[in-house]
Design an enzyme around this catalytic site. Structure first.
Site, PDB file in Angstrom:
ATOM      1  N   ASP A 115      17.264  38.629  16.305  1.00 51.04           N
ATOM      2  CA  ASP A 115      18.230  38.655  15.228  1.00 51.04           C
ATOM      3  C   ASP A 115      17.728  39.621  14.151  1.00 51.04           C
ATOM      4  O   ASP A 115      16.537  39.663  13.857  1.00 51.04           O
ATOM      5  CB  ASP A 115      18.373  37.238  14.656  1.00 51.04           C
ATOM      6  CG  ASP A 115      19.607  37.084  13.800  1.00 51.04           C
ATOM      7  OD1 ASP A 115      20.656  36.740  14.354  1.00 51.04           O
ATOM      8  OD2 ASP A 115      19.509  37.296  12.581  1.00 51.04           O
ATOM      9  N   ILE A 116      18.639  40.400  13.580  1.00 50.84           N
ATOM     10  CA  ILE A 116      18.263  41.304  12.488  1.00 50.84           C
ATOM     11  C   ILE A 116      18.073  40.471  11.219  1.00 50.84           C
ATOM     12  O   ILE A 116      18.965  39.719  10.809  1.00 50.84           O
ATOM     13  CB  ILE A 116      19.333  42.380  12.256  1.00 50.84           C
ATOM     14  CG1 ILE A 116      19.539  43.216  13.536  1.00 50.84           C
ATOM     15  CG2 ILE A 116      18.943  43.293  11.093  1.00 50.84           C
ATOM     16  CD1 ILE A 116      20.677  44.213  13.449  1.00 50.84           C
ATOM     17  N   ASN A 138      24.469  44.188   4.761  1.00 44.41           N
ATOM     18  CA  ASN A 138      25.892  44.543   4.686  1.00 44.41           C
ATOM     19  C   ASN A 138      26.384  44.547   3.242  1.00 44.41           C
ATOM     20  O   ASN A 138      27.142  45.441   2.837  1.00 44.41           O
ATOM     21  CB  ASN A 138      26.717  43.547   5.508  1.00 44.41           C
ATOM     22  CG  ASN A 138      27.048  44.064   6.895  1.00 44.41           C
ATOM     23  OD1 ASN A 138      26.926  45.256   7.167  1.00 44.41           O
ATOM     24  ND2 ASN A 138      27.465  43.176   7.769  1.00 44.41           N
ATOM     25  N   ASP A 171      27.224  48.548  10.755  1.00 41.02           N
ATOM     26  CA  ASP A 171      27.485  48.882  12.162  1.00 41.02           C
ATOM     27  C   ASP A 171      26.474  49.906  12.673  1.00 41.02           C
ATOM     28  O   ASP A 171      26.003  49.812  13.819  1.00 41.02           O
ATOM     29  CB  ASP A 171      28.902  49.445  12.317  1.00 41.02           C
ATOM     30  CG  ASP A 171      29.971  48.372  12.238  1.00 41.02           C
ATOM     31  OD1 ASP A 171      29.620  47.176  12.251  1.00 41.02           O
ATOM     32  OD2 ASP A 171      31.167  48.735  12.151  1.00 41.02           O
ATOM     33  N   GLU A 180      24.845  40.167  14.664  1.00 43.27           N
ATOM     34  CA  GLU A 180      23.584  40.915  14.647  1.00 43.27           C
ATOM     35  C   GLU A 180      22.545  40.315  15.582  1.00 43.27           C
ATOM     36  O   GLU A 180      21.356  40.583  15.471  1.00 43.27           O
ATOM     37  CB  GLU A 180      23.033  40.966  13.218  1.00 43.27           C
ATOM     38  CG  GLU A 180      22.523  39.661  12.663  1.00 43.27           C
ATOM     39  CD  GLU A 180      23.592  38.782  12.029  1.00 43.27           C
ATOM     40  OE1 GLU A 180      23.222  37.887  11.254  1.00 43.27           O
ATOM     41  OE2 GLU A 180      24.793  38.982  12.317  1.00 43.27           O
TER      42      GLU A 180
END
Length: 313
Positions: free
Chosen positions: A180-181, A188, A197, A224
């Site tokens: 996971d980011i 964002n 994106d 993500e």
């Protein structure tokens, strides 16, 4: 964007000709050889033995042959999940409506009568191969993430199901990585969704490079979050792949001023490994890897947590 499913458009389609008469094979090869890679078999038995290796885009199949008849060859092809989508055109000297109805009912898409007219054969083969290629492209789009070019969750579920099935018979190692980011919502909010994106695409490329080196499959699991399926991959090997993925993301040096662990984008990773058994379920790996990912986040993020689960005997 790095596409995991790109197709070599220059590749010639492959046609398998199955006919016990060599003269017929020569006529069809002459008609098709300049446009397609042509393979041939002189019996139904030989065709069934070689078709998995050849994986043709289309089969030209004689109806009447010694041994296994063309109708039976077609039935066997259509019963095999890996071969069922290959179009079959019957080549026949028979002029019987009942035979034609039978052939179409068991899965053939067309008939060409003997003596073969080269132009007619070329046109019909071309039309059916173009239709198959279109179907293949649509099927690939259905299991591909549009943003990253990686597999999507639907494809991942199928890959895991098949991997567990093939690994269970011999108790082979199977590993799953979930990642996971870190602090992606804050990314964002700070940089905008277009940059979000772009970040996802760059992380996907880094993930794909590392997974491809390990002959694994990578997928965007949602948002993500990403997954990697690693066949015949021990815990130590899976750990090494996870470390390579993390290093690749570090090397991207994507600025993230609102991250609480680094001035650049980082990822948290969970790894789950087990030896597949007959009673194993794909979701066993998903649950275990997801739990390890949660541990990595809870422990501060930008790290890897791994486990080996199940009764290893």
């Amino acid at each position: 964007m790095m596409s995991q499913v790109s197709v070599d458009a220059a590749r010639k389609a492959t046609v398998l000709i199955v006919d016990d008469e060599v003269s017929n094979i020569e006529i069809m090869n002459e008609a098709l050889g300049d446009q397609y890679d042509v393979s041939f078999a002189i019996s139904g038995e030989q065709a069934l033995e070689s078709v998995h290796d050849i994986m043709p885009d289309l089969v030209l199949l004689d109806v009447v042959m010694p041994g296994i008849q063309g109708f039976d060859v077609c039935r066997r092809l259509k019963q095999d999940p890996l071969l069922a989508d290959i179009p079959v055109i019957f080549i026949t000297g028979l002029n019987d409506t009942d035979d034609e109805v039978l052939g179409l009912s068991i899965g053939a898409i067309d008939y060409v009568t003997k003596p073969v007219h080269p132009l007619t054969l070329r046109n019909r083969v071309r039309n059916h191969i173009e239709l198959k290629q279109l179907r293949d492209q649509l099927a690939e789009m259905a299991v591909t993430d549009a943003l990253t070019g990686l597999h999507n969750r639907r494809k991942l579920d199928g890959l895991m199901k098949e991997a567990v099935k093939t690994h269970a018979g011999e108790g082979r190692w199977l590993s799953l990585i979930m990642l996971d980011i870190d602090f992606f919502k804050q990314f964002n909010d700070t940089y905008g969704h277009q940059n979000g994106d772009n970040c996802i695409s760059m992380v996907a490329s880094a993930l794909h490079r590392a997974t491809r080196r390990a002959s694994g499959h990578s997928a965007r699991y949602g948002g993500e979050e990403f997954c990697c399926v690693l066949m015949d991959c021990s815990p130590d090997q899976a750990q090494a792949v996870a470390e390579e993925i993390r290093d690749h993301v570090h090397q991207l040096r994507i600025p993230h001023e609102r991250s609480q662990v680094s001035p650049f984008v980082t990822i948290s990773i969970g790894v789950a490994s087990a030896q597949a058994r007959e009673d194993s379920a794909p979701n066993d790996w998903v649950k275990a890897a997801d739990a390890q990912l949660y541990r990595a986040k809870s422990a501060g993020r930008d790290r890897i947590e791994a486990c080996v689960f199940g009764d290893l005997g």
